[in-house]
Design a protein around this motif. Sequence first.
Motif, short mmCIF file in Angstrom:
data_model
loop_
_atom_site.label_atom_id
_atom_site.label_comp_id
_atom_site.label_asym_id
_atom_site.label_seq_id
_atom_site.Cartn_x
_atom_site.Cartn_y
_atom_site.Cartn_z
N THR A 27 0.86 -1.18 0.00
CA THR A 27 0.00 0.00 0.00
C THR A 27 0.89 1.23 0.00
OG1 THR A 27 -1.71 -1.20 1.22
CG2 THR A 27 -1.83 1.20 1.22
N ARG A 28 0.88 1.96 -1.12
CA ARG A 28 1.86 3.03 -1.31
C ARG A 28 1.19 4.32 -1.76
NH1 ARG A 28 3.29 -1.09 -4.90
NH2 ARG A 28 4.85 -2.58 -4.09
N GLY A 29 1.78 5.44 -1.33
CA GLY A 29 1.45 6.75 -1.86
C GLY A 29 2.72 7.45 -2.29
N VAL A 30 2.60 8.40 -3.20
CA VAL A 30 3.77 9.13 -3.68
C VAL A 30 3.47 10.62 -3.67
CG1 VAL A 30 3.09 8.86 -6.12
CG2 VAL A 30 5.49 9.33 -5.53
N VAL A 31 4.44 11.41 -3.19
CA VAL A 31 4.33 12.87 -3.17
C VAL A 31 5.61 13.42 -3.78
CG1 VAL A 31 4.11 14.94 -1.75
CG2 VAL A 31 2.93 12.82 -1.08
N GLY A 32 5.48 14.30 -4.74
CA GLY A 32 6.66 14.90 -5.35
C GLY A 32 6.50 16.40 -5.51
N LEU A 33 7.63 17.09 -5.50
CA LEU A 33 7.61 18.53 -5.73
C LEU A 33 8.34 18.83 -7.04
CD1 LEU A 33 10.67 20.02 -5.02
CD2 LEU A 33 10.14 18.78 -2.93
N GLY B 120 0.51 12.82 -5.27
CA GLY B 120 0.43 14.24 -5.01
C GLY B 120 1.49 15.01 -5.77
N SER B 121 1.09 16.07 -6.44
CA SER B 121 2.01 16.94 -7.16
C SER B 121 1.99 18.32 -6.51
CB SER B 121 1.60 17.07 -8.63
OG SER B 121 2.31 18.12 -9.26
N LEU B 122 3.15 18.75 -6.01
CA LEU B 122 3.30 20.08 -5.45
C LEU B 122 4.17 20.88 -6.40
CD1 LEU B 122 4.06 19.07 -1.73
CD2 LEU B 122 1.89 19.06 -2.97
N SER B 123 3.57 21.83 -7.07
CA SER B 123 4.27 22.68 -8.04
C SER B 123 4.88 21.86 -9.17
CB SER B 123 5.36 23.51 -7.36
OG SER B 123 4.84 24.32 -6.34
N GLY B 124 4.21 20.79 -9.56
CA GLY B 124 4.71 19.98 -10.67
C GLY B 124 4.37 20.58 -12.02
N MET B 125 5.11 20.14 -13.04
CA MET B 125 4.82 20.50 -14.43
C MET B 125 4.00 19.36 -15.02
SD MET B 125 6.46 23.24 -14.14
CE MET B 125 7.62 23.79 -12.89
N TYR C 288 -3.89 14.65 -5.53
CA TYR C 288 -3.77 15.97 -4.89
C TYR C 288 -2.85 16.81 -5.76
CZ TYR C 288 -3.20 19.39 -1.08
OH TYR C 288 -3.20 20.52 -0.31
N VAL C 289 -3.31 17.98 -6.13
CA VAL C 289 -2.54 18.88 -7.00
C VAL C 289 -2.54 20.26 -6.37
CG1 VAL C 289 -2.39 19.95 -9.28
CG2 VAL C 289 -3.17 17.58 -9.08
N SER C 290 -1.37 20.87 -6.24
CA SER C 290 -1.32 22.23 -5.71
C SER C 290 -0.25 23.03 -6.42
CB SER C 290 -1.04 22.21 -4.20
OG SER C 290 0.33 21.94 -3.95
N SER C 291 -0.43 24.34 -6.40
CA SER C 291 0.60 25.25 -6.91
C SER C 291 0.31 26.65 -6.38
CB SER C 291 0.61 25.27 -8.45
OG SER C 291 -0.52 25.94 -8.94
N GLY C 292 1.36 27.46 -6.35
CA GLY C 292 1.19 28.88 -6.12
C GLY C 292 0.88 29.57 -7.44
N ASN C 293 1.13 30.88 -7.50
CA ASN C 293 0.84 31.58 -8.75
C ASN C 293 1.97 32.51 -9.19
OD1 ASN C 293 0.65 33.62 -6.90
ND2 ASN C 293 -1.46 34.22 -7.42
N GLY C 294 3.11 32.46 -8.49
CA GLY C 294 4.23 33.31 -8.89
C GLY C 294 4.24 34.68 -8.26
N ILE D 115 4.65 30.09 -11.95
CA ILE D 115 3.62 30.44 -12.94
C ILE D 115 3.41 29.29 -13.91
CG2 ILE D 115 3.11 31.96 -14.90
CD1 ILE D 115 4.51 34.21 -13.34
N LEU D 116 4.50 28.71 -14.35
CA LEU D 116 4.41 27.57 -15.27
C LEU D 116 3.71 26.39 -14.60
CD1 LEU D 116 5.18 26.48 -18.05
CD2 LEU D 116 7.37 25.77 -17.08
N SER D 117 4.02 26.15 -13.34
CA SER D 117 3.35 25.07 -12.62
C SER D 117 1.85 25.34 -12.52
CB SER D 117 3.94 24.93 -11.22
OG SER D 117 3.17 24.07 -10.42
N ARG D 118 1.48 26.59 -12.24
CA ARG D 118 0.06 26.92 -12.13
C ARG D 118 -0.65 26.66 -13.45
NH1 ARG D 118 -3.65 30.32 -9.39
NH2 ARG D 118 -2.46 29.77 -7.53
N LEU D 119 -0.06 27.11 -14.54
CA LEU D 119 -0.70 26.93 -15.85
C LEU D 119 -0.86 25.46 -16.20
CD1 LEU D 119 1.16 29.75 -17.81
CD2 LEU D 119 -1.22 29.78 -17.07
N THR D 120 0.19 24.67 -15.99
CA THR D 120 0.09 23.25 -16.35
C THR D 120 -0.82 22.50 -15.39
OG1 THR D 120 2.10 22.69 -15.09
CG2 THR D 120 2.39 23.26 -17.41
#
Length: 628
Positions: free
Chosen positions: A185-191, A213-218, A272-278, A303-308
């Motif tokens: 049973t696994r979860g993955v979180v990456g920035l 989970g993607s934190l500021s991912g492209m 789970y997906v998150s990002s700031g906005n630059g 900004i690029l992370s937010r758009l994608t």
Amino acid sequence: MRTGLARFGRRGAAGAAARRTATAAVIAAALISPFGAAGIAQAAPVALAAPTQTQAPSAATVTAVDWLSDRRVALWIESPSMGTPIQVQLLLARDWNINPAAVFPSVWMLDGLRATDQESGWTAETDAESYFADKNVNVVLPVGGQSSFYSDWVDQDNGKNYQWETFLTKELPPILENDWRTNQTRGVVGLSMGGTAAMFLAARNEGFFKFAGSLSGMLTTTTLGMPQAIQYAMADAGGYNSKAMWGAPTNDLWAQHDPYLLAEKLRGVSLYVSSGNGVAGPYDPPSGIPGVSSNYAGMGLEILSRLTSQTFATKLNKLGIPAQVVYRPSGLHTWEYWQFELKQLWPQLASSLGVEVDKPSCSVSGAIGNASGANSWLGDCLTAEYNVAGGRAQDFRFGRVFFNADAGAQAVAGAIGGNYQGSGGPAGALGFPTTGEFGTPDGRGRGNAFQNGMIYFTPQTGAHAVRGAILDEWARQGYEGGPLGYPVLDEVPTPSKPGAVQGFEIGAMYHSPDLGTHAVQGMILGKYGQLGWENGSLGFPKTSEIGPIKDGGRFNEFEGGNIYWSPLTGAWAIRNGEIFDAWKSVGYEGGRLGYITSDQFDMDGGGIQQNFQFGIITVKDGKVTIAP
């Protein structure tokens, strides 16, 4: 947690940031310009091939285990696919000690583009280690993989043979499941880079992760301008070429690693997906312009992370795939935001893995309670008291307290706690601690005393136990203030003869049941090693270093001879036998021949010879000759 500038997933040194300021601004502009403010321009649809099926590799093997604390351990794993050792660090589950039969779900934490080979950014830059201390999961932290996107590459680059997907999904799991009490049973979180990888690894390996989970991912790789943006970022973070990763942008491998195009395969995964906005937020250095930070690369990348992320989330919505999507009202591409976001996603991650969100209640009492109260740095309790061999123990956020009727209750923590845990704890050779942690007189190190030995730590040497006859001799010579300094290795048996050896800063301590315990150090130790250590002609040492003698020289006696050193001649061995007896007859180094200047060697035509400062000794046909 350290502070400073984060650059595409890994904090760079201030000097490096200064050197790259102009480059960062160019990159930020290059990343943003293809898209404008309206959103990401979509490329033409790409025919998506099935993820490449990797043939099952040969089994990976663990070559070394380094306990960094009682809950944090580094594994060195020989990867058949990458052909090199890979470091993976583990943060062990809260109930690891109190419930030794349990197995645990795992959380895999992926780093950013500037990942180093020393330590995961999650432990170097955030409080993840202390945060997960009360969570009942094993945290898996791959170390290294700068600019790799945790994928299998088509070619080598910068001396790296990246096959990260094979390593993570084929080679690593059996080790975790067989040896480290980790279930499937696994979860993955990456920035950043790791956020991209978290999504495509979950999609490409269906059923492997229950949470991604993607934190500021492209979260798109093939849309207009994205291959070029990724190439910019990879070149800036280590000088890597994206063509070595997935080929030219027209290669279908780019589509096979595009979270946007793989979105359908994420059905059933908790997302789970998150990002700031630059826009500059509370953790960002201001530039003097409202809302604009002087961290230009961090601004552009977020900004690029937010758009994608928006484009990816829109795709999920169209497919009817649920996801928790969080757009923060400010924030750049920096660790402070990712540390915050990790704590926001935990309830969802815990639910998907089937573990409780909060730790169960616990309390302290009795002797252990008194010891924890006297050592408030231990933090809050994580478990109730539990039995260990010969006594009791209780786990705290930053260490453990052990109790034995003879030794009392003592705290053990940090690297010392790691060495103690790795050696078997109370059931091991050291027994129970008899003191808390103390500072050494020279101010360099720390130590704990145990029933059957001691553990010493310095930042330069790490934590190592010293015990038995080696401890007795080291103590007689002055502990760390003596000629050997601090231990740099644990004691190990000598491989071919009964005995033991331990490495110290300035030499080694050898123990033989017949000859006792003696130190060998400096250039004498170097010569001893050249001659095969205890398995060579000299055997075990019979004395520690003796001296000073003539002209500041020193020597050790061994079973089969001696090694002499002087500042003028260096270190040379002389074996027991006719040459040694002849040298002795003329007064050793104080006689007419002076110090040895060579090892014994065979002469042409038969016989043996050894050279000295002022002459030679030869033995041929049973005749010994001393010549000037």
